[in-house]
Design an enzyme around this catalytic site. Structure first.
Site, mmCIF file in Angstrom:
data_model
loop_
_atom_site.group_PDB
_atom_site.id
_atom_site.type_symbol
_atom_site.label_atom_id
_atom_site.label_comp_id
_atom_site.label_asym_id
_atom_site.label_seq_id
_atom_site.Cartn_x
_atom_site.Cartn_y
_atom_site.Cartn_z
ATOM 1 N N GLN A 17 -2.329 -5.043 -3.377
ATOM 2 C CA GLN A 17 -2.113 -6.083 -4.385
ATOM 3 C C GLN A 17 -2.013 -5.519 -5.800
ATOM 4 O O GLN A 17 -1.901 -6.287 -6.761
ATOM 5 C CB GLN A 17 -3.250 -7.110 -4.327
ATOM 6 C CG GLN A 17 -3.374 -7.841 -3.014
ATOM 7 C CD GLN A 17 -2.216 -8.789 -2.739
ATOM 8 O OE1 GLN A 17 -1.411 -9.079 -3.615
ATOM 9 N NE2 GLN A 17 -2.126 -9.282 -1.511
ATOM 10 N N THR A 33 -1.465 -2.289 6.593
ATOM 11 C CA THR A 33 -2.457 -2.376 7.666
ATOM 12 C C THR A 33 -2.426 -1.120 8.530
ATOM 13 O O THR A 33 -3.474 -0.582 8.902
ATOM 14 C CB THR A 33 -2.201 -3.624 8.529
ATOM 15 O OG1 THR A 33 -2.419 -4.800 7.739
ATOM 16 C CG2 THR A 33 -3.145 -3.662 9.728
ATOM 17 N N ASN A 60 -7.620 -9.441 -2.578
ATOM 18 C CA ASN A 60 -6.500 -10.310 -2.237
ATOM 19 C C ASN A 60 -6.856 -11.794 -2.230
ATOM 20 O O ASN A 60 -5.966 -12.646 -2.247
ATOM 21 C CB ASN A 60 -5.934 -9.922 -0.869
ATOM 22 C CG ASN A 60 -6.972 -10.033 0.239
ATOM 23 O OD1 ASN A 60 -8.017 -9.400 0.165
ATOM 24 N ND2 ASN A 60 -6.693 -10.824 1.259
ATOM 25 N N SER A 85 2.016 -1.685 0.748
ATOM 26 C CA SER A 85 2.955 -2.424 1.591
ATOM 27 C C SER A 85 4.124 -2.911 0.763
ATOM 28 O O SER A 85 3.933 -3.476 -0.318
ATOM 29 C CB SER A 85 2.249 -3.610 2.261
ATOM 30 O OG SER A 85 2.973 -4.064 3.370
ATOM 31 N N CYS A 112 -3.210 -12.582 6.576
ATOM 32 C CA CYS A 112 -3.347 -11.568 7.620
ATOM 33 C C CYS A 112 -4.558 -11.792 8.520
ATOM 34 O O CYS A 112 -4.765 -11.057 9.484
ATOM 35 C CB CYS A 112 -3.443 -10.177 6.994
ATOM 36 S SG CYS A 112 -1.929 -9.665 6.172
#
Length: 380
Positions: free
Chosen positions: A183, A73, A149, A203, A327
């Site tokens: 992802q 993010t 996602n 991430s 999220c």
């Protein structure tokens, strides 16, 4: 209490033993600030740059294109904020299926005078020709995530970038293409070089690394940080680096890529088992396309229960699944917008749940989930 069976790996994954051991070791051995000039600081700095080099080799990109962040993010935000505060406004092409880390900037861009063009993704896929038809001389930024996602669809990023590059040659104006590849990394094979994107976000906690650490790939030297306070990460991400997290992320990425083919084959098998069972259940629709989708994500819809009710009922039977992106502040509403953009009917959207597999799931677990869902729906 019976141990929960976890099928929400798109939200986060359990940290691997290798990554956890690396984190613990790093916290003890490399505790100093990498910006300090004494011996311990220089030792930490050397290890930091060693991780950057290792990741650059794993991703086959130059070291100076990698910036350590706190998460994907933040990596997304660095790109978005740099354009948001640019001296001249322009246009952003922003698909409706993007993660909230990107679509959340829509209102801010419009307040600053930018044009934000939202694109749908029929059947889960953004159409390169649709992107081409919306490009204009005002376009400065194009977004397209690599793996969705919510649905798991693999977006045609490489084809979209080719369309953008062709348009750049016609107009002589540079357009930045950014992809959130959170992802995808360690789950499906891809090459940043082949994609030809200008930037990408990752991430650690999505691939069995720790939370609180991420990575930005960026080759656009014009990108500048809104944050101030230090010159760490070449000034693009000020603040003391999370070295234990970075070392653990590096270990997790290496582990995931080393085992990517084996894990992918296993998860494809688990996905196929679920598809076979669900296809025989009355009132169940498999929303995720079979082709051009990540097997790690399977979105289904049931007619009998709204998604939030079914997820709670499955939780009561010790299964963790999701009704939307973890999220999003309003996950249900955000998922509804994404599915609507994919031309999923409102009825199917209301009953959709996301089952996201991990390489540590087993045949017994997926069959138990299928049995539980069958029982709740009054199936066989």
């Amino acid at each position: 209490m019976t141990e929960m069976v976890y099928f929400d790996n798109a939200a986060t994954t359990r940290i691997s033993r290798k990554a956890l051991d690396t984190y613990n070791m790093a916290s003890d051995a490399y505790w100093a600030n990498p910006s300090s000039l004494h011996h311990e600081g220089l030792k930490a700095k050397s290890k930091l740059e060693e991780c950057r080099k290792k990741l650059s080799l794993l991703l086959t990109v130059p070291e100076d294109t990698l910036t350590f962040t706190s998460c994907a993010t933040e990596a997304d935000s660095i790109i978005m904020e740099s354009f948001l505060w640019a001296p001249q406004c322009g246009e952003v092409l922003m698909p409706n299926i993007e993660h909230g880390a990107l679509t959340g900037f829509t209102r801010l861009f419009r307040q600053k005078g930018w044009t934000v063009t939202a694109l749908d993704a029929p059947h889960g896929f953004l159409d390169p020709e649709d992107v081409r038809s919306h490009l204009s001389e005002k376009t400065r930024l194009v977004l397209c995530m690599l793996v969705n996602n919510v649905m798991g669809t693999i977006e045609p990023v490489e084809e979209i970038v080719k369309v953008v590059r062709s348009f750049e040659q016609e107009t002589g104006r540079k357009i930045h293409v950014h992809t959130d590849a959170t992802q995808a990394l360690g789950k499906i094979p891809f090459s940043l070089v082949s994609l030809d994107v200008d930037s990408a976000a990752f991430s650690a906690h999505k691939l069995h690394g720790p939370k609180g650490v991420g990575l930005l790939y960026n080759r656009n030297k014009a990108i500048t940080a809104l944050s101030r306070g230090g010159e760490q990460e070449a000034g693009l991400r000020p603040g003391t680096e999370n070295l234990p997290g970075i070392m653990a992320m590096t270990a997790a990425v290496e582990e995931a890529l080393d085992n990517e083919e084996t894990n992918l084959e296993k998860v494809r098998h688990l996905n196929a088992l679920l598809r076979e069972r669900f296809s025989s259940l009355q009132g169940v629709t498999i929303l995720t396309p079979l082709e051009k989708s990540s097997p790690y994500i399977l979105n289904i819809s049931t007619e009998k229960y709204p998604s939030e009710v079914l997820t709670r009922m499955l939780y009561d039977k010790d299964f963790c699944v999701s009704s939307g992106s973890a999220c999003s502040n309003n996950a249900k509403q955000h998922q509804g917008t994404i599915l609507s953009s994919m031309q999923v009917s409102p009825k199917q959207s209301r009953g959709s749940i996301r089952i996201s597999l991990g390489n540590d799931n087993t045949e017994e677990e997926v069959m138990a989930l299928a049995d539980a869902l069958s029982g709740l729906l009054g199936g066989d």
